[in-house]
Motif scaffolding. Structure first.
Motif, PDB file in Angstrom:
ATOM      1  N   PHE A  44     -28.396 -22.973 -12.126  1.00 49.39           N
ATOM      2  CA  PHE A  44     -27.438 -24.001 -11.739  1.00 49.39           C
ATOM      3  C   PHE A  44     -28.141 -25.158 -11.026  1.00 49.39           C
ATOM      4  O   PHE A  44     -29.148 -24.974 -10.353  1.00 49.39           O
ATOM      5  N   THR A  45     -27.546 -26.353 -11.164  1.00 51.87           N
ATOM      6  CA  THR A  45     -28.070 -27.538 -10.490  1.00 51.87           C
ATOM      7  C   THR A  45     -26.913 -28.274  -9.830  1.00 51.87           C
ATOM      8  O   THR A  45     -25.936 -28.641 -10.484  1.00 51.87           O
ATOM      9  N   LEU A  46     -27.030 -28.495  -8.518  1.00 48.03           N
ATOM     10  CA  LEU A  46     -26.016 -29.212  -7.752  1.00 48.03           C
ATOM     11  C   LEU A  46     -26.606 -30.484  -7.162  1.00 48.03           C
ATOM     12  O   LEU A  46     -27.779 -30.511  -6.758  1.00 48.03           O
ATOM     13  N   LEU A  47     -25.781 -31.511  -7.088  1.00 45.79           N
ATOM     14  CA  LEU A  47     -26.122 -32.757  -6.411  1.00 45.79           C
ATOM     15  C   LEU A  47     -25.290 -32.829  -5.138  1.00 45.79           C
ATOM     16  O   LEU A  47     -24.090 -32.541  -5.153  1.00 45.79           O
ATOM     17  N   THR A  48     -25.908 -33.213  -4.020  1.00 48.78           N
ATOM     18  CA  THR A  48     -25.159 -33.336  -2.776  1.00 48.78           C
ATOM     19  C   THR A  48     -25.097 -34.796  -2.331  1.00 48.78           C
ATOM     20  O   THR A  48     -26.068 -35.537  -2.464  1.00 48.78           O
ATOM     21  N   ASP A  49     -23.942 -35.207  -1.829  1.00 45.02           N
ATOM     22  CA  ASP A  49     -23.707 -36.472  -1.138  1.00 45.02           C
ATOM     23  C   ASP A  49     -24.509 -37.642  -1.714  1.00 45.02           C
ATOM     24  O   ASP A  49     -25.396 -38.183  -1.054  1.00 45.02           O
ATOM     25  N   PRO A  50     -24.188 -38.088  -2.930  1.00 45.92           N
ATOM     26  CA  PRO A  50     -25.014 -39.108  -3.567  1.00 45.92           C
ATOM     27  C   PRO A  50     -24.819 -40.503  -2.979  1.00 45.92           C
ATOM     28  O   PRO A  50     -23.715 -41.047  -2.980  1.00 45.92           O
ATOM     29  N   ALA A  51     -25.889 -41.077  -2.479  1.00 47.72           N
ATOM     30  CA  ALA A  51     -25.937 -42.475  -2.039  1.00 47.72           C
ATOM     31  C   ALA A  51     -27.171 -43.090  -2.681  1.00 47.72           C
ATOM     32  O   ALA A  51     -28.294 -42.745  -2.317  1.00 47.72           O
ATOM     33  N   PHE A  52     -26.962 -43.971  -3.651  1.00 50.03           N
ATOM     34  CA  PHE A  52     -28.047 -44.465  -4.491  1.00 50.03           C
ATOM     35  C   PHE A  52     -28.412 -45.923  -4.217  1.00 50.03           C
ATOM     36  O   PHE A  52     -29.297 -46.469  -4.866  1.00 50.03           O
ATOM     37  N   GLY A  53     -27.730 -46.574  -3.287  1.00 50.47           N
ATOM     38  CA  GLY A  53     -28.024 -47.966  -2.996  1.00 50.47           C
ATOM     39  C   GLY A  53     -29.432 -48.144  -2.439  1.00 50.47           C
ATOM     40  O   GLY A  53     -29.946 -47.282  -1.730  1.00 50.47           O
ATOM     41  N   PRO A  54     -30.090 -49.281  -2.740  1.00 48.68           N
ATOM     42  CA  PRO A  54     -31.459 -49.510  -2.274  1.00 48.68           C
ATOM     43  C   PRO A  54     -31.501 -49.928  -0.810  1.00 48.68           C
ATOM     44  O   PRO A  54     -30.475 -50.249  -0.198  1.00 48.68           O
ATOM     45  N   ALA A  55     -32.694 -49.938  -0.256  1.00 49.35           N
ATOM     46  CA  ALA A  55     -32.888 -50.484   1.089  1.00 49.35           C
ATOM     47  C   ALA A  55     -32.378 -51.921   1.119  1.00 49.35           C
ATOM     48  O   ALA A  55     -32.606 -52.696   0.187  1.00 49.35           O
ATOM     49  N   GLY A  56     -31.674 -52.266   2.183  1.00 46.20           N
ATOM     50  CA  GLY A  56     -31.091 -53.593   2.316  1.00 46.20           C
ATOM     51  C   GLY A  56     -29.630 -53.648   1.933  1.00 46.20           C
ATOM     52  O   GLY A  56     -28.921 -54.594   2.298  1.00 46.20           O
ATOM     53  N   SER A  57     -29.158 -52.641   1.180  1.00 48.70           N
ATOM     54  CA  SER A  57     -27.737 -52.605   0.825  1.00 48.70           C
ATOM     55  C   SER A  57     -26.912 -52.167   2.032  1.00 48.70           C
ATOM     56  O   SER A  57     -27.410 -51.515   2.950  1.00 48.70           O
ATOM     57  N   ARG A  58     -25.635 -52.532   2.024  1.00 42.94           N
ATOM     58  CA  ARG A  58     -24.744 -52.196   3.127  1.00 42.94           C
ATOM     59  C   ARG A  58     -23.631 -51.285   2.630  1.00 42.94           C
ATOM     60  O   ARG A  58     -23.175 -51.413   1.502  1.00 42.94           O
ATOM     61  N   VAL A  59     -23.211 -50.360   3.508  1.00 42.05           N
ATOM     62  CA  VAL A  59     -22.105 -49.460   3.167  1.00 42.05           C
ATOM     63  C   VAL A  59     -21.060 -49.538   4.267  1.00 42.05           C
ATOM     64  O   VAL A  59     -21.371 -49.785   5.439  1.00 42.05           O
ATOM     65  N   TYR A  60     -19.817 -49.293   3.855  1.00 44.29           N
ATOM     66  CA  TYR A  60     -18.682 -49.402   4.772  1.00 44.29           C
ATOM     67  C   TYR A  60     -18.382 -48.037   5.384  1.00 44.29           C
ATOM     68  O   TYR A  60     -18.321 -47.026   4.686  1.00 44.29           O
ATOM     69  N   LEU A  61     -18.202 -48.013   6.699  1.00 44.44           N
ATOM     70  CA  LEU A  61     -17.939 -46.775   7.418  1.00 44.44           C
ATOM     71  C   LEU A  61     -16.515 -46.683   7.954  1.00 44.44           C
ATOM     72  O   LEU A  61     -16.163 -45.709   8.611  1.00 44.44           O
ATOM     73  N   GLY A  62     -15.708 -47.720   7.683  1.00 44.58           N
ATOM     74  CA  GLY A  62     -14.323 -47.711   8.147  1.00 44.58           C
ATOM     75  C   GLY A  62     -14.129 -48.482   9.433  1.00 44.58           C
ATOM     76  O   GLY A  62     -15.072 -48.705  10.203  1.00 44.58           O
ATOM     77  N   TYR A  63     -12.882 -48.922   9.659  1.00 46.89           N
ATOM     78  CA  TYR A  63     -12.507 -49.641  10.888  1.00 46.89           C
ATOM     79  C   TYR A  63     -13.381 -50.871  11.123  1.00 46.89           C
ATOM     80  O   TYR A  63     -13.767 -51.187  12.254  1.00 46.89           O
ATOM     81  N   GLY A  64     -13.755 -51.549  10.034  1.00 45.12           N
ATOM     82  CA  GLY A  64     -14.537 -52.767  10.133  1.00 45.12           C
ATOM     83  C   GLY A  64     -16.018 -52.559  10.367  1.00 45.12           C
ATOM     84  O   GLY A  64     -16.760 -53.527  10.546  1.00 45.12           O
TER      85      GLY A  64
END
Length: 276
Positions: free
Chosen positions: A20-40
């Motif tokens: 079996f092969t599992l992927l966990t919590d995929p975040a593929f954006g490059p360095a310098g990209s921004r992600v939203y964490l909620g509440y602004g």
């Protein structure tokens, strides 16, 4: 038979566990990209994920600890097929269904999902997680840890605990009581802070959890990919050594670490090879 973890970056890993092969919590954006964490709140990525390590992988399913931008970002959403089985919290599953992920499964705490193939069975059980202190936790996405168990011919070959983005709290004590010995643990660290509040384990809390679980092998992940992470990996490693903990094994991005299988199960040793 072999079992291994390949570290892609942040909380993203590729787990090859027997057949079996599992992927966990995929975040593929490059360095310098921004992600939203909620509440602004936003955060910037500081390190590139090693996506080449995913090439050729036939993934059976994805384990998503919770629905935050640094665990399932826009780049990963473009990559993940809507038919891929996703195991996550009930709250995250409801949101993902609205985004047309067809095979998402919400697991309440202590419920499990299984795959079977030939003589092998892989079981993922949701275990407690708490993302914030006190009442703040209610404002944050529900989070789960996971216990992943590989069986061969009905015999346990490997038991792996993935902490998810949890803080230390009383419910964690139920994990070793229910499951017993852990062969390995992927521990989410980083000491993430927003508005001064600790939202993921720092070095002190990480050592507390390692002492509670006492796995044969502890692999730190989720520690320096984003600006909100304030607790260096070196602090955890140093504190763990001072407390006499063994089996602490950092892994480089793109590196693969073989996980220890139980006696009587044919497999490799806990040794690391890094990507070229």
């Amino acid at each position: 038979m072999n079992a291994s973890i390949t570290f892609i970056g942040n909380a993203t890993t590729l787990l090859r566990l027997g057949q079996f092969t599992l992927l966990t919590d995929p975040a593929f954006g490059p360095a310098g990209s921004r992600v939203y964490l909620g509440y602004g709140a936003w955060t910037k990525r500081l390190r590139d994920p090693v996506l080449d390590a995913l090439q050729g992988a036939a993934i059976d399913g994805m384990v998503l600890s919770h629905l935050h931008g640094d665990h399932f970002d826009a780049a990963a959403r473009k990559w993940i097929e809507p038919t891929l089985p996703i195991l996550t919290t009930p709250a995250a599953s409801r949101k993902l269904r609205r985004k047309r992920y067809l095979a998402v499964r919400g697991l309440p705490t202590w419920e499990c999902f299984e795959w079977s193939r030939d003589r092998q069975r892989l079981r993922v059980t949701a275990v407690p997680g708490k993302h914030g202190p006190g009442l703040v936790d209610r404002l944050l996405p529900d989070v789960m840890g996971s216990v992943v168990e590989l069986e061969v011919d009905g015999r346990l070959a490997l038991r792996l605990y993935i902490t998810g983005d949890t803080l230390v709290h009383d419910a964690l004590e139920q994990i070793p009581r229910r499951f017993g010995e852990m062969d390995a643990m992927l521990i989410h660290l980083g000491g993430t802070r927003l508005a001064g509040m600790l939202l993921t384990m720092d070095d002190r809390q990480g050592v507390d959890v390692a002492q509670l679980i006492r796995p044969a092998l502890t692999v730190p992940i989720h520690f320096d990919d984003y600006q909100v992470m304030k607790s260096p990996l070196a602090d955890f490693v140093t504190r763990a050594e001072r407390q006499g903990l063994t089996g602490i094994t950092p892994i480089e991005r793109g590196g693969t670490l073989h996980l220890p299988l139980r006696d009587g199960i044919d497999g490799g040793h806990a040794e690391q090879r890094n990507a070229m």
